[in-house]
Scaffold this active site. Structure first.
Site, PDB file in Angstrom:
ATOM      1  N   HIS A 143      -1.349  -1.049   6.491  1.00 25.79           N
ATOM      2  CA  HIS A 143      -1.079  -0.194   7.567  1.00 25.79           C
ATOM      3  C   HIS A 143      -0.364  -0.374   8.650  1.00 25.79           C
ATOM      4  O   HIS A 143      -0.707   0.215   9.554  1.00 25.79           O
ATOM      5  CB  HIS A 143      -2.546   0.640   7.833  1.00 25.79           C
ATOM      6  CG  HIS A 143      -3.268   1.223   6.726  1.00 25.79           C
ATOM      7  ND1 HIS A 143      -4.251   1.993   6.824  1.00 25.79           N
ATOM      8  CD2 HIS A 143      -2.797   1.145   5.262  1.00 25.79           C
ATOM      9  CE1 HIS A 143      -4.721   2.507   5.656  1.00 25.79           C
ATOM     10  NE2 HIS A 143      -3.909   2.067   4.636  1.00 25.79           N
ATOM     11  N   GLU A 187      -2.793  10.016  -0.599  1.00 23.45           N
ATOM     12  CA  GLU A 187      -4.225   9.161  -0.701  1.00 23.45           C
ATOM     13  C   GLU A 187      -4.630   8.820   0.556  1.00 23.45           C
ATOM     14  O   GLU A 187      -5.504   9.018   1.201  1.00 23.45           O
ATOM     15  CB  GLU A 187      -4.067   7.797  -1.376  1.00 23.45           C
ATOM     16  CG  GLU A 187      -5.079   7.216  -1.719  1.00 23.45           C
ATOM     17  CD  GLU A 187      -5.533   6.165  -0.511  1.00 23.45           C
ATOM     18  OE1 GLU A 187      -6.994   6.149  -0.394  1.00 23.45           O
ATOM     19  OE2 GLU A 187      -4.712   5.717   0.188  1.00 23.45           O
ATOM     20  N   GLU A 188      -3.523   8.575   1.455  1.00 20.57           N
ATOM     21  CA  GLU A 188      -3.844   8.068   3.071  1.00 20.57           C
ATOM     22  C   GLU A 188      -4.231   9.201   3.858  1.00 20.57           C
ATOM     23  O   GLU A 188      -4.956   8.875   4.776  1.00 20.57           O
ATOM     24  CB  GLU A 188      -2.526   7.456   3.639  1.00 20.57           C
ATOM     25  CG  GLU A 188      -1.917   6.384   2.806  1.00 20.57           C
ATOM     26  CD  GLU A 188      -2.909   5.007   2.869  1.00 20.57           C
ATOM     27  OE1 GLU A 188      -3.871   5.294   3.350  1.00 20.57           O
ATOM     28  OE2 GLU A 188      -2.265   4.106   2.254  1.00 20.57           O
ATOM     29  N   ASP A 199       1.037  -1.220  -0.046  1.00 19.03           N
ATOM     30  CA  ASP A 199      -0.132  -0.141   0.067  1.00 19.03           C
ATOM     31  C   ASP A 199       0.979   1.279   0.069  1.00 19.03           C
ATOM     32  O   ASP A 199       1.263   1.902   0.966  1.00 19.03           O
ATOM     33  CB  ASP A 199      -0.927  -0.033   1.260  1.00 19.03           C
ATOM     34  CG  ASP A 199      -2.041   1.121   1.334  1.00 19.03           C
ATOM     35  OD1 ASP A 199      -2.129   1.373   0.066  1.00 19.03           O
ATOM     36  OD2 ASP A 199      -2.652   1.167   2.154  1.00 19.03           O
TER      37      ASP A 199
HETATM   38 ZN   LIG Z   1      -3.562   2.582  -0.706  1.00 17.03          ZN
END
Ligand SMILES: [Zn+2]
Length: 452
Positions: free
Chosen positions: A415, A315-316, A281
């Protein structure tokens, strides 16, 4: 094939797509780029020096491939993690002069406790309804723990994103709900499908109180003890919200030969959380999009339309990169023929989630046929944008695709400190690169723009 499919995918184009697939399935470009992003540059949270360096690195690499590249400025939040320590200091059956360590991490945007922490009773609720039923009288002054379970059976059966969607509202708005009733801090059970006593961070709406995620095991422990009597916690979280910073979307154009003004976007997001190194991610999404251009350059293929590689920023922690692009490029959206994002990991691709008309989806069947040999030919209609960063484009009517992967283990690591390069299987990353390169080139070179 229907007459319309044959017209859009003549034999020469199908041959080119087959060549792109073969090249991608034996190319280690994406993996080498991912190794650099994750191991040499490292975690890339918004506002960090690593995020800036990563944008400059990706821009330089795309220029090496002959792309016209812009670093487009984005104002991003800049939040940095501090100390994160928690202990149970009072609980039923406690052995005198002992405490129990709780493993946790701050959620993005969390405010800080004083440096020497706070001590308060812990109130465990399983969901929002329980919290509301307790009301301000019982919530005020407490540390609220949302012990909402992640449905691991759904995840194991391939419905990981559904399980995530059920649990993640507690991360997103649990702290705010607790703060509204006077809580002094809020904790959630980590939103994750595996239990390795590993906390998983993520974005949470500004609540004005310290907010963290405890591991699933610690949520269980606190839940059990609170069922027996009073539980008090000493909690220290000292993250800092720094002034907004400048970040960059990297936008690189592989110019089309016939319709350079028509654009097909291939993308992933370059920012990551800070605990791991952002391999699944979403370093993987960025390098897969980069490889789509690299393969064309290697095979000396030029698409009819422009293939635009985007490495999104932020994005996060709020999507400011996506919003900035939407603001700066709205006038081009009528000429954005299609947009793809890869942001669901790097595991074996099954095909694409798509938000487009049925007619458009049918027209893409010949391209999917090319992907069938390695199992990436499923097309799943979606009622919402299949990628967070491409949502504004999708909302503006641009046909949108998201690579859909085998997601059964994605939320084991998502995450967390364990989102690292070793979780990416090189052969599976190559399959994702092949899916992105084939679909990107198909959309950019089929006879007519994909209908809306
Ligand atoms: Zn992502």
């Amino acid at each position: 094939m229907s007459a319309e499919q044959m017209e859009n995918f003549p034999f020469q184009l199908l041959d080119e797509l087959a060549a792109i697939k073969s090249a991608a399935l034996s190319d280690d470009y994406a993996y080498r780029q991912l190794a650099h992003l994750t191991e040499n540059i490292g975690p890339r949270p918004s506002g960090s020096p690593q995020a800036k360096a990563a944008s400059e690195y990706v821009a330089a690499e795309l220029r090496k491939l002959g792309l016209e590249v812009q670093l487009e400025e984005v104002t991003v939040p800049h939040w940095v993690r501090g100390a994160e320590i928690a202990e149970l200091v009072e609980y039923p059956g406690q052995v005198p002069d002992t405490r129990q360590k709780i493993v946790l991490t701050a959620l993005g945007g969390s405010t800080a406790t004083p440096n020497d922490g706070i001590t308060a009773d812990v109130l465990v609720v399983n969901n929002f309804d329980e919290l509301r039923a307790l009301g301000r009288d019982q919530v005020a002054g407490k540390i609220v723990l949302f012990n909402e379970l992640f449905d691991k059976q759904k995840a194991a059966a391939g419905l990981s994103f559904m399980a995530y969607g059920e649990a993640v509202p507690y991360r997103g708005s649990g702290p705010k709900a607790a703060a509204d009733l006077g809580a002094v801090a809020a904790l959630i059970r980590s939103v994750a499908s595996a239990d390795f006593r590993l906390p998983h961070t993520g974005w949470s709406a500004a609540a004005g109180i310290p907010a963290g995620a405890v591991t699933a095991e610690d949520a269980e422990l606190i839940g059990h003890l609170a069922g027996q009597g009073r539980v008090r916690m000493h909690l220290t979280l000292t993250p800092q919200k720094l002034p907004d910073a400048i970040g960059y979307n990297v936008v690189g154009d592989f110019k089309g030969s016939e319709h350079p003004e028509q654009i097909v976007v291939v993308s992933g997001h370059l920012d990551s959380w800070d605990l791991g190194t952002g391999a699944i991610d979403d370093g993987a999404g960025v390098v897969v999009a980069m490889e789509a251009a690299e393969i064309l350059q290697k095979l000396h293929l030029r698409p009819k339309r422009t293939l635009r590689v985007i490495a999104w920023m932020d994005e996060e922690t709020g999507g400011s990169g996506s919003k900035a692009y939407s603001r700066d490029h709205t006038s081009e959206f009528p000429n954005h023929v299609a947009t793809i994002e890869c942001d669901a990991g790097a595991a074996h691709p099954l095909g694409f989630d798509v938000k487009m008309t049925t007619h458009a989806a049918e027209l893409l069947q010949p391209a999917l046929g090319v992907l069938q040999s390695f199992g990436a030919s499923a097309l799943q209609p979606s009622s919402y944008s299949p990628g967070a960063d491409i949502t504004p484009m999708s909302d503006a009517g641009v046909p949108a695709l998201g690579i859909s992967q085998d997601s059964r283990t994605y939320f084991h690591y998502h995450h967390s400190a364990a989102d690292t390069l070793d979780k990416v299987v090189p052969s599976e990353l190559r399959e994702n690169a092949a899916a992105m390169a084939v679909m990107g080139y198909a959309l950019a070179s089929m006879k007519d723009p994909l209908p809306r």
